[in-house]
Design a protein around this motif. Structure first.
Motif, short mmCIF file in Angstrom:
data_model
loop_
_atom_site.label_atom_id
_atom_site.label_comp_id
_atom_site.label_asym_id
_atom_site.label_seq_id
_atom_site.Cartn_x
_atom_site.Cartn_y
_atom_site.Cartn_z
N ARG A 66 -24.66 17.81 38.86
CA ARG A 66 -25.45 16.95 39.73
C ARG A 66 -26.53 16.18 38.98
N GLU B 20 -23.95 20.35 44.58
CA GLU B 20 -23.11 19.74 43.58
C GLU B 20 -22.12 18.80 44.27
N THR B 21 -21.57 17.87 43.53
CA THR B 21 -20.79 16.80 44.13
C THR B 21 -19.58 17.32 44.90
N TRP C 138 -27.79 10.33 49.44
CA TRP C 138 -27.17 11.46 48.73
C TRP C 138 -27.74 12.77 49.25
#
Length: 372
Positions: free
Chosen positions: A170, A220-221, A215
């Motif tokens: 991230r 985490e993505t 966002w």
């Protein structure tokens, strides 16, 4: 007289789930017998998408520390020569891309032939679109990251797939987006608002911030994707924003934010992608007089003071919302080294320091103190 200087980059391909196809068709882009430059963290990505589809791989080289130390360049060159590699696939972020360029340039000095590069970027700084690279010299009393510009090292092929950045940690991913915005803003130093860089960079910054400003925190993505908080299309928008922010790197000259970052990273070991989170907004304010009204292209404000402040404020809000560090003290950098940082900037980058205006030396000291 305005001018546009283009690089010999031959192909950029982008889209969802294209990695296997790109790996299988590297020969169509004159990428033959490639050695893959990457880091250990990305070996899984390499093994899943690239290696099974590459027909003539010359191997893999992963001994690539951050900031491209000179000894790593020599080791990479030896690996290329030993494997009889004819090209490089660079899978990684800015340091991997810089190492590939440096090795290609060194290969030319040794053999008279550059190694063509295929770039598969896993961060958002945009290094894959440029001919610039830095190598950290380690033999002196203080390490120093020296910058180079070699047109022949610009990657011949760039492949953009959101799968490349879905697993990027991230902080690294989001801070590299701020570095991408840094390219857009500092690229305005020597061009006007009608220059193609300005037009594309303004769109790139807006594209970046449109995604970054929504966002999710603390995830985490991949976790954010699984919870439907962001999408793979959002990731692709970030990748395209990085390209727009750095579309004409041979036509622009970057400034003080980048140069402070080179010193902080190459000499003092700060993460390269993080430095723009600390430097960009304060440098925009400090150098507003030099940029003049041009920064208004990134917003609706007229007049250099309001345009600079509006842009800096928006960048700072994004950095805060993304929970990225914005002060040097977050990296345990001793305050006592600030005069040395200032001295190195005055010695190596006087033109960029001059963007601070009249009597730049005390202004530089005050700027660095504010960054701490």
């Amino acid at each position: 007289m305005d001018q546009l200087t283009c690089l010999p980059q031959e192909h950029v391909v982008w889209g969802r789930d294209i990695l296997a196809h790109v790996a299988a068709s590297l020969g169509d882009y004159s990428i033959t017998r490639p050695i893959t430059f990457t880091v250990s963290f990305l070996e899984g990505l390499h093994g899943e998408y690239l290696l099974p589809n590459m027909t003539d791989s010359a191997g893999i080289f992963t001994d690539l520390p951050p900031h491209v130390p000179d000894f790593a360049v020599q080791a990479g060159l030896r690996a290329c020569l030993a494997s009889r590699a004819e090209s490089i696939v660079a899978l990684g972020g800015g340091s991997v891309l810089d190492a590939a360029k440096a090795v290609s340039a060194q290969h030319f000095r040794e053999t008279g032939r550059y190694l063509p590069i295929a770039a598969l970027p896993t961060t958002l700084s945009g290094s894959e679109f440029s001919h610039y690279f830095g190598v950290t010299e380690t033999s002196g009393t203080r390490k120093f990251k020296r910058s180079y510009a070699v047109r022949e090292t610009v990657p011949k092929l760039v492949a953009i797939d959101p799968q490349l950045i879905a697993g990027t940690p991230r902080e690294l991913l989001l801070s590299s987006a701020i570095k991408g915005i840094d390219h857009a803003v500092e690229g305005m130093r020597r061009v006007g608002i009608d220059h193609p860089h300005a037009i594309l960079a303004a769109r790139g910054v807006e594209r970046f911030l449109d995604v970054l400003e929504r966002w999710p925190k603390g995830l985490e993505t991949r976790a954010a994707i699984e919870q439907d908080l962001i999408s793979f299309d959002d990731l692709l928008q970030l990748q395209l924003a990085a390209w727009q922010c750095y579309f004409y790197p041979a036509s622009v000259i970057y400034g003080l934010s980048h140069r402070i970052g080179h010193i902080l990273g190459g000499t003092f070991g700060l993460p390269h992608s993080m430095t723009s989170c600390v430097t960009l907004a304060p440098v925009i304010r400090a150098c507003a007089g030099t940029y003049g009204d041009k920064l208004g292209i990134f917003g609706k404000d007229a007049g250099h003071a309001s345009a600079a402040n509006t842009l800096a404020d928006r960048i700072e809000r994004a950095i805060e919302a993304l929970e990225l560090p914005s002060r040097l003290r977050a990296f345990d950098l001793p305050r006592e080294v600030l005069p040395e940082v200032a001295a190195m900037l005055m010695q190596h980058y006087p033109d960029e320091v001059a963007d601070l205006g009249d009597a730049p030396e005390p202004k530089l000291a005050a700027l660095l103190e504010g960054l701490w």
